[in-house]
Structure formats: structure tokens, C-alpha cells
Design a protein around this motif. Structure first.
Motif: not given
Length: 301
Positions: A73-74, A77, A81, A137, A140-141, A269-270, A273, A275, A278
């Protein structure tokens, strides 16, 4: 260990089958088997328990899957990004079940029309579990309901934007007399989701003076709103749920219904974050928001 091997491992873990994972990944089964064997050799422990019909994760394999999910996932992301020209890739969205049923169908359809190259990976869970998944993680949201002052969510842990407002109502069995106080409720049990559900927590707080030592409140845990309504219809429970969910129930008018409170749903979201997928999804949710003109509403934040 590389990302390709982790993707193969994740596919086999999800499908519990080398053959199905190979079909999903567009690989031949022998290649998938080799990748798994190489990964196990590198780690030094078996990741799967093998039999003729399925591949089950070992204890070590289940632990490793959690890390593999985070790494993959990272990586996705990071790729989205650093290449922010257009929404691409996968958006892992978590949601409360009620929000997924009543608020998300049209926004998701509209998002798919605008950005068909983005894959939405939707999962549902109670708020507490969604927050845990966000911080790990794994998603994402998330669309969550967080009451004010909750000790389990420290300030600034998440970025949150309110997008929907729900009216929680008390649902009593058909024919139940109207009530003014929780002590007047006849069923002795509250039908609710497992711990972690914000609506359950609010329901318990509202009904905390429901009984005395002689008639204590009992929780009947259920797995869906359909089951919640069925338990209430049977006369064995009462429920507290969003009116938007109740609007989907045939013959809901036969129940005794009492409005209780309004609760905001947030897209969380974190911190940091952002993207393209998102950001576009969050903007679309705000377009579909029902918060305009409701400043006089009671907000539980």
C-alpha cells in the motif's frame, strides 16, 4: 524480497489457492509456487499450511501478510504521490456499513464515471476498526463517526472533514407505546454491532439509565442492520440506527420510532495523505454532502 513477490504472496493468501491467484495475476501456477517457495526460503519459516484443496496461512504467514499489505500500500501511495498528474491506481476506502449502504452508491458511481482508471477497494467495519486500519496503512481513507472527547483518538492523529449528517433514531417493536425516557422501553436488550461501533457507544450512553440492578441492559450483538431490524420486529430488542438506513426498510412505519440525536460522518485520512485519487474522491463527497444549511443541527464530532 521484492514487491512482486509480496504481491504474489498477498494474492495466494487472499485466494487461498495457487491456481486462483495465478489466474488473478496473469501468471502460470508454477511461477506462483516458485515465488512462494523462494519467499519462504528467504524468510526461513513456512507461510502456508498446504493441503490438496487450499492454502491456509500459518501464524507467521498471517503476521507477514499484515506487513506485506502495508508495504504494498505504501509503494502504491508513493507512486501516486510522485506522479500527481491524474488519479490512478487503487484507492482503499473503508466505511461504516450504514454509510456504504445509504450515502456511497451515487458518489462511487459518479467517481467511476469521472476516473474509470482508479480502482476503488471498499471494505466496511465499525469506526474503531477503521481508524486502526488507517493508522496501520491498510486503507487510505475512511468514513467514520467520532464522538467528541473520545480518549482512544488523540488530537491530530487523523485529518477529518465532515461530509454527511445522520439522524439517529430509536427503533421500538411495532405496537410499542411512545416513550419519553429510556426506562419506559419494554425489551430488555439493545441490538447493536460489536464493540468499536460509534452508534452502539452512543446508544449505550443514552440508555445507561435504562434499567436498575433488577433490569440491566443487555447487548444482543448482530452483524447487520437487517438483523438489527429483525430482532426489533420480533420484540426481543430495541435498536438505535440512522434514519437513512431505516428509510430502506419496507414497512418501517409500522415500528415505533423516536428521533434522538444527529451525528456527523467524517472522511478521515492520515495527516499529509493526498494522492490525486483521494483528493478527487473527497471533493466529490463534499459535492454530495447534506451538511449545507444545517448549522443549527447538533454535531457530535
Amino acid at each position: 524480497m521484492d514487491l512482486a513477490s509480496l504481491a504474489v504472496f498477498r494474492a495466494v493468501a487472499r485466494e487461498q489457492s495457487v491456481t486462483r491467484a495465478a489466474e488473478l495475476l496473469g501468471r502460470v501456477p508454477s511461477n506462483v509456487t516458485t515465488r512462494i517457495q523462494q519467499l519462504e526460503a528467504e524468510i526461513g519459516v513456512p507461510l502456508f499450511q498446504r493441503d490438496k484443496k487450499r492454502m491456509d496461512l500459518t501464524t507467521e504467514g498471517a503476521t507477514y501478510l499484515d506487513y506485506a499489505e502495508r508495504l504494498l500500500n505504501l509503494a502504491d501511495e508513493a507512486q501516486q504521490t510522485v506522479n500527481p498528474l491524474a488519479p490512478l491506481g487503487v484507492l482503499r476506502l473503508g466505511s461504516m456499513e450504514s454509510t456504504a449502504a445509504t450515502r456511497l452508491p451515487m458518489p462511487l458511481a459518479a467517481f467511476n464515471m469521472r476516473w474509470p482508471q482508479v480502482t476503488i477497494d471498499l471494505s466496511t467495519a465499525p469506526t474503531r476498526q477503521l481508524i486502526d486500519a488507517l493508522l496501520a496503512h491498510q486503507i487510505d481513507c475512511a468514513l467514520i463517526a467520532v464522538p467528541e472527547g473520545e480518549w482512544w483518538l488523540a488530537p491530530n492523529v487523523l485529518d477529518k472533514v465532515p461530509v454527511f449528517r445522520e439522524e439517529l433514531v430509536l427503533l421500538l417493536p411495532p405496537g410499542h407505546p411512545e416513550i419519553q425516557h429510556s426506562q419506559e422501553i419494554k425489551p430488555r436488550a439493545l441490538a447493536a454491532f460489536a464493540p468499536g461501533c460509534t452508534y452502539r457507544m452512543l446508544a449505550e450512553e443514552w440508555a445507561m439509565d435504562f434499567g436498575s440492578k433488577r433490569t440491566a441492559l443487555r447487548i444482543q450483538e448482530v452483524g447487520s442492520y437487517h438483523a438489527m431490524v429483525a430482532c426489533t420486529a420480533a420484540g426481543s430488542c430495541f435498536s438505535i440506527l440512522p434514519r437513512s438506513v431505516l428509510d430502506l426498510v419496507p414497512d418501517a412505519a409500522r415500528f415505533t420510532i423516536k428521533p434522538l440525536m444527529r451525528v456527523d460522518t467524517w472522511v478521515a485520512s492520515r495527516p499529509g495523505f493526498g494522492t490525486p485519487a483521494f483528493k478527487e474522491f473527497r471533493e466529490l463527497l463534499l459535492e454530495c454532502s447534506n451538511l449545507e444549511g444545517t448549522n443549527d443541527a447538533v454535531r457530535v464530532t
